[in-house]
Design a protein around this motif. Structure first.
Motif, PDB file in Angstrom:
ATOM      1  N   GLN A  58       4.191   1.431   2.225  1.00  0.00           N
ATOM      2  CA  GLN A  58       5.377   2.232   1.933  1.00  0.00           C
ATOM      3  C   GLN A  58       4.946   3.693   1.914  1.00  0.00           C
ATOM      4  OE1 GLN A  58       7.557   0.821  -1.427  1.00  0.00           O
ATOM      5  NE2 GLN A  58       9.044   2.489  -1.421  1.00  0.00           N
ATOM      6  N   SER A  59       5.566   4.502   2.766  1.00  0.00           N
ATOM      7  CA  SER A  59       5.257   5.928   2.816  1.00  0.00           C
ATOM      8  C   SER A  59       6.149   6.675   1.834  1.00  0.00           C
ATOM      9  CB  SER A  59       5.494   6.477   4.232  1.00  0.00           C
ATOM     10  OG  SER A  59       4.667   5.830   5.160  1.00  0.00           O
ATOM     11  N   VAL A  60       5.561   7.640   1.128  1.00  0.00           N
ATOM     12  CA  VAL A  60       6.341   8.429   0.175  1.00  0.00           C
ATOM     13  C   VAL A  60       6.141   9.910   0.463  1.00  0.00           C
ATOM     14  CG1 VAL A  60       6.277   6.640  -1.587  1.00  0.00           C
ATOM     15  CG2 VAL A  60       4.500   8.387  -1.584  1.00  0.00           C
ATOM     16  N   ALA A  61       7.243  10.626   0.468  1.00  0.00           N
ATOM     17  CA  ALA A  61       7.213  12.073   0.693  1.00  0.00           C
ATOM     18  C   ALA A  61       7.610  12.756  -0.602  1.00  0.00           C
ATOM     19  CB  ALA A  61       8.153  12.457   1.832  1.00  0.00           C
ATOM     20  N   GLY A  62       6.630  12.992  -1.439  1.00  0.00           N
ATOM     21  CA  GLY A  62       6.898  13.715  -2.667  1.00  0.00           C
ATOM     22  C   GLY A  62       6.952  12.834  -3.893  1.00  0.00           C
ATOM     23  N   PRO A  63       6.882  13.462  -5.073  1.00  0.00           N
ATOM     24  CA  PRO A  63       6.815  12.724  -6.340  1.00  0.00           C
ATOM     25  C   PRO A  63       8.006  11.818  -6.604  1.00  0.00           C
ATOM     26  CG  PRO A  63       6.156  15.010  -6.651  1.00  0.00           C
ATOM     27  CD  PRO A  63       6.696  14.916  -5.261  1.00  0.00           C
ATOM     28  N   GLY A  64       9.209  12.247  -6.211  1.00  0.00           N
ATOM     29  CA  GLY A  64      10.382  11.427  -6.467  1.00  0.00           C
ATOM     30  C   GLY A  64      10.291  10.086  -5.762  1.00  0.00           C
ATOM     31  N   GLN A  65       9.929  10.110  -4.489  1.00  0.00           N
ATOM     32  CA  GLN A  65       9.778   8.864  -3.740  1.00  0.00           C
ATOM     33  C   GLN A  65       8.609   8.046  -4.280  1.00  0.00           C
ATOM     34  OE1 GLN A  65       9.701   9.320   0.507  1.00  0.00           O
ATOM     35  NE2 GLN A  65      11.594  10.519   0.563  1.00  0.00           N
ATOM     36  N   ILE A 105       0.861  -1.177   0.000  1.00  0.00           N
ATOM     37  CA  ILE A 105       0.000   0.000   0.000  1.00  0.00           C
ATOM     38  C   ILE A 105       0.901   1.231   0.000  1.00  0.00           C
ATOM     39  CG2 ILE A 105      -1.644   1.308   1.379  1.00  0.00           C
ATOM     40  CD1 ILE A 105      -2.594  -1.477   2.468  1.00  0.00           C
ATOM     41  N   ILE A 106       0.741   2.090  -0.999  1.00  0.00           N
ATOM     42  CA  ILE A 106       1.582   3.288  -1.092  1.00  0.00           C
ATOM     43  C   ILE A 106       0.787   4.477  -0.570  1.00  0.00           C
ATOM     44  CG2 ILE A 106       2.944   4.769  -2.589  1.00  0.00           C
ATOM     45  CD1 ILE A 106       3.357   2.434  -4.448  1.00  0.00           C
ATOM     46  N   ASP A 107       1.264   5.047   0.523  1.00  0.00           N
ATOM     47  CA  ASP A 107       0.574   6.151   1.198  1.00  0.00           C
ATOM     48  C   ASP A 107       1.516   7.339   1.300  1.00  0.00           C
ATOM     49  OD1 ASP A 107      -1.546   7.411   2.449  1.00  0.00           O
ATOM     50  OD2 ASP A 107      -1.253   6.424   4.399  1.00  0.00           O
ATOM     51  N   PHE A 146       0.406  11.397  -5.988  1.00  0.00           N
ATOM     52  CA  PHE A 146      -0.561  10.546  -6.689  1.00  0.00           C
ATOM     53  C   PHE A 146      -0.371  10.651  -8.204  1.00  0.00           C
ATOM     54  CE2 PHE A 146      -4.627   9.963  -8.838  1.00  0.00           C
ATOM     55  CZ  PHE A 146      -5.008   8.716  -8.380  1.00  0.00           C
ATOM     56  N   LEU A 147      -0.218  11.869  -8.694  1.00  0.00           N
ATOM     57  CA  LEU A 147      -0.041  12.043 -10.134  1.00  0.00           C
ATOM     58  C   LEU A 147       1.289  11.445 -10.609  1.00  0.00           C
ATOM     59  CD1 LEU A 147      -1.416  15.668 -10.627  1.00  0.00           C
ATOM     60  CD2 LEU A 147      -2.595  13.485 -10.990  1.00  0.00           C
ATOM     61  N   ALA A 148       2.308  11.494  -9.754  1.00  0.00           N
ATOM     62  CA  ALA A 148       3.575  10.855 -10.101  1.00  0.00           C
ATOM     63  C   ALA A 148       3.410   9.343 -10.186  1.00  0.00           C
ATOM     64  CB  ALA A 148       4.641  11.220  -9.067  1.00  0.00           C
ATOM     65  N   ILE A 149       2.625   8.760  -9.285  1.00  0.00           N
ATOM     66  CA  ILE A 149       2.345   7.327  -9.338  1.00  0.00           C
ATOM     67  C   ILE A 149       1.595   6.985 -10.616  1.00  0.00           C
ATOM     68  CG2 ILE A 149       0.911   5.509  -8.296  1.00  0.00           C
ATOM     69  CD1 ILE A 149       1.714   6.669  -5.558  1.00  0.00           C
ATOM     70  N   ALA A 150       0.623   7.816 -10.975  1.00  0.00           N
ATOM     71  CA  ALA A 150      -0.125   7.575 -12.210  1.00  0.00           C
ATOM     72  C   ALA A 150       0.807   7.574 -13.413  1.00  0.00           C
ATOM     73  CB  ALA A 150      -1.217   8.631 -12.367  1.00  0.00           C
ATOM     74  N   ALA A 182       9.820   6.210  -7.307  1.00  0.00           N
ATOM     75  CA  ALA A 182      10.726   5.140  -6.900  1.00  0.00           C
ATOM     76  C   ALA A 182       9.954   3.964  -6.314  1.00  0.00           C
ATOM     77  CB  ALA A 182      11.736   5.671  -5.883  1.00  0.00           C
ATOM     78  N   ALA A 183       8.882   4.260  -5.570  1.00  0.00           N
ATOM     79  CA  ALA A 183       8.076   3.193  -4.978  1.00  0.00           C
ATOM     80  C   ALA A 183       7.438   2.336  -6.059  1.00  0.00           C
ATOM     81  CB  ALA A 183       7.007   3.789  -4.066  1.00  0.00           C
ATOM     82  N   VAL A 184       6.965   2.958  -7.122  1.00  0.00           N
ATOM     83  CA  VAL A 184       6.378   2.191  -8.226  1.00  0.00           C
ATOM     84  C   VAL A 184       7.420   1.248  -8.817  1.00  0.00           C
ATOM     85  CG1 VAL A 184       5.388   2.331 -10.554  1.00  0.00           C
ATOM     86  CG2 VAL A 184       4.611   3.912  -8.759  1.00  0.00           C
ATOM     87  N   ARG A 185       8.612   1.766  -9.036  1.00  0.00           N
ATOM     88  CA  ARG A 185       9.666   0.923  -9.626  1.00  0.00           C
ATOM     89  C   ARG A 185      10.037  -0.229  -8.682  1.00  0.00           C
ATOM     90  NH1 ARG A 185      11.509   6.187 -11.141  1.00  0.00           N
ATOM     91  NH2 ARG A 185      13.035   6.202  -9.435  1.00  0.00           N
TER      92      ARG A 185
END
Length: 515
Positions: A170-177, A151-153, A204-208, A180-183
């Motif tokens: 997995q917590s992400v702080a910002g588009p870069g993380q 779960i990416i939060d 969210f848009l970075a994940i998309a 990276a989480a998607v990869r």
């Protein structure tokens, strides 16, 4: 879908094979049997072809060899002939939102005997991956699993502290993380990316974007900071639950969104977040604008975004007072599982509920049923999912409860069946699933009564084909008896308390209760 962390004194469930659960229907063969099986004179029902009476369906290996009128499709060469007179054959069912719990290890068998042949695990799970391996090896029988990412939060996350080892989030702080989480999750073998509630809009848009680049579907919760329409426009494949749908359809959307986005949280502050969100959700539901909703839903439908309402989850969360603690189906679950359910009901769901809150939550559930009907009427493809892992929800059994709630919401039985068969196949990109036709996967459920007359007849199961493996009435009874016997066996004592990550799913960690 969210899971609470509870300390229990029990170990994880022992392997199903220890109780003989891997034996039914030729599960040790390693591949489906090649014998020709015929179901003769049956009424076939699927959402693509409708109702076809007096049919013969031939099954060989894991495929339907032929299906058509009995006078055209001969059964003379079949090794096994099943008399389908007065019976009804539907495609195998799908539970498109579940979570392995780790207390009992009988989910695959309970899914199979209930006619559930496809399942989607909504968070990374060692248990589900092991089941997937065992089923592929032929040592167990059960559904085909699609297993998602962690779960990416956002950061802080509602999961911080509830999942201390980071095994499911997995917590992400910002588009870069976020990218990276998607990869990372793609490299770990995830079939899709699961988004969560406190992702920022930018993350969210970075994940998309990164999911599209990786060729992975992304789906899950629409975050608090993102509109449903924007998520759908950006390619969100499925929307899980009905919580976030209200805001786009409210006559007071702007005001309510300002309130929602201002709700603060600390890491792991699930209780505080949920308590502060509840009034906004109910206000959005009460200001539901049907004309606006129709425009939103038609846009979602055009985008090809599916919705998994998980009505059984909402019913449990909204009306815990109505939970039947003596459901006879509970005999298939261990004292550890039932004890956890009862503890959660007494300590998380029921305390502090006033008569006014009870009336409000019942009203909200009725509105959720109406929302489900409106989604379907606008052409949104719905899928059945239970959020297995939530208190009192049961593998296989609760999927039939979900079908009944779809019909109670106003859908026709054939449309409810589509949500459990045809639509999941479309989501998975499998035109050879969810239908009864030549060349299709032989996932089938033979019923003793007509589900179009009464959707509850999906529980009147005579036999199940799981990728061609026949579980006849006697084998099915043996499997259920084995599961019941396993539930009565004491589990080995744990060397230390085991963290069981349950499934609060917005509704159980409330009123300041610590989890």
């Amino acid at each position: 879908m969210q899971r609470r962390t509870i300390l229990t004194g029990t170990a994880l469930g022992a392997a199903g094979a220890a109780f003989g659960l891997s034996r039914p229907a030729g599960a040790h063969s390693g591949r489906p049997a090649r014998e020709l099986v015929a179901v003769r004179g049956v009424t076939v029902i699927d959402a693509a072809g409708g109702v076809r009476r007096d049919q013969t369906v031939l099954v060989q290996g894991d495929r339907i060899l032929d299906a058509g009128p009995a006078q055209r499709v001969p059964a003379s060469h079949a090794t096994t002939v099943i008399d389908g007179s007065g019976k009804y054959l539907i495609p195998g069912l799908a539970d498109m939102h579940n979570h392995a719990t780790g207390i009992d290890d009988t989910d695959p068998e309970l899914y199979a005997v209930n006619g559930v042949t496809t399942a989607r695990q909504m968070s990374a799970s060692a248990e589900a991956r092991e089941w997937q391996r065992q089923i592929a090896a032929g040592t167990r029988i059960g559904p085909q699993w699609s297993i998602g990412s962690k779960i990416i939060d956002g950061a802080p996350s509602l999961w911080d502290g509830l999942d201390p080892d980071g095994s499911i989030h997995q917590s992400v702080a910002g588009p870069g993380q976020a990218r990276a989480a998607v990869r990372q999750q793609q490299a770990a073998g995830a079939a899709f990316i699961k988004t969560y509630t406190r992702l920022t809009r930018e993350s969210f848009l970075a994940i998309a974007d990164e999911s599209a680049r990786a060729g992975l579907p992304f789906l899950g919760h629409v975050p608090d900071f993102v509109q449903l329409t924007e998520a759908s426009d950006r390619g969100m494949r499925t929307v899980e639950h009905l919580f976030e749908i209200w805001y786009d359809t409210s006559a007071e959307e702007d005001r309510l969104r300002r309130g929602v986005t201002s709700v603060p949280i600390a890491g792991g502050d699930y209780n505080g977040w949920f308590n502060r969100m509840q009034p906004y959700e109910y206000a959005a539901a009460r200001t539901y604008d049907r004309r606006k909703a129709e425009r939103v839903f038609r846009r979602v439908a055009r985008n090809g975004t599916f919705v998994t309402p998980t009505l059984v989850l909402h019913e449990t969360n909204d009306m815990p007072e109505r939970i039947d603690r003596h459901d006879p189906r509970f005999r298939y679950f261990s004292a550890d599982m039932i004890g956890y359910w009862d503890w959660a009901l007494d300590n998380l769901y029921l305390p502090g509920r006033t008569p006014a809150q009870i009336a409000q939550s019942r009203d909200l559930f009725q509105r959720r049923l109406g929302l489900t009907a409106d989604l379907a009427a606008a052409g949104v493809q719905l899928m059945t999912g239970t959020d297995l892992g939530t208190t009192y929800l049961m593998p296989g059994f609760s999927l039939h409860d979900e079908l009944a709630l779809f019909v109670r919401a106003g859908l026709q039985p054939i449309d409810a069946l589509a949500a459990a068969t045809l639509h999941p196949a479309r989501y998975l990109g499998r035109p050879d699933q969810g239908v009864i036709a030549r060349g299709a996967v032989a996932d089938l459920v033979l019923l003793d009564a007509d589900p179009l007359h009464d959707i509850r007849n999906t529980t009147r199961i005579n036999s199940v084909f799981v990728r061609g493996r026949l579980i006849g009435p006697e084998a099915r009874a043996r499997m259920l008896a084995d599961v019941e016997a396993a539930a009565r066996q004491p589990k080995p004592p744990a060397a230390a308390p085991v963290a069981y990550r349950g499934c609060p799913c917005h509704g159980t960690a409330r009123r300041g209760t610590a989890v």
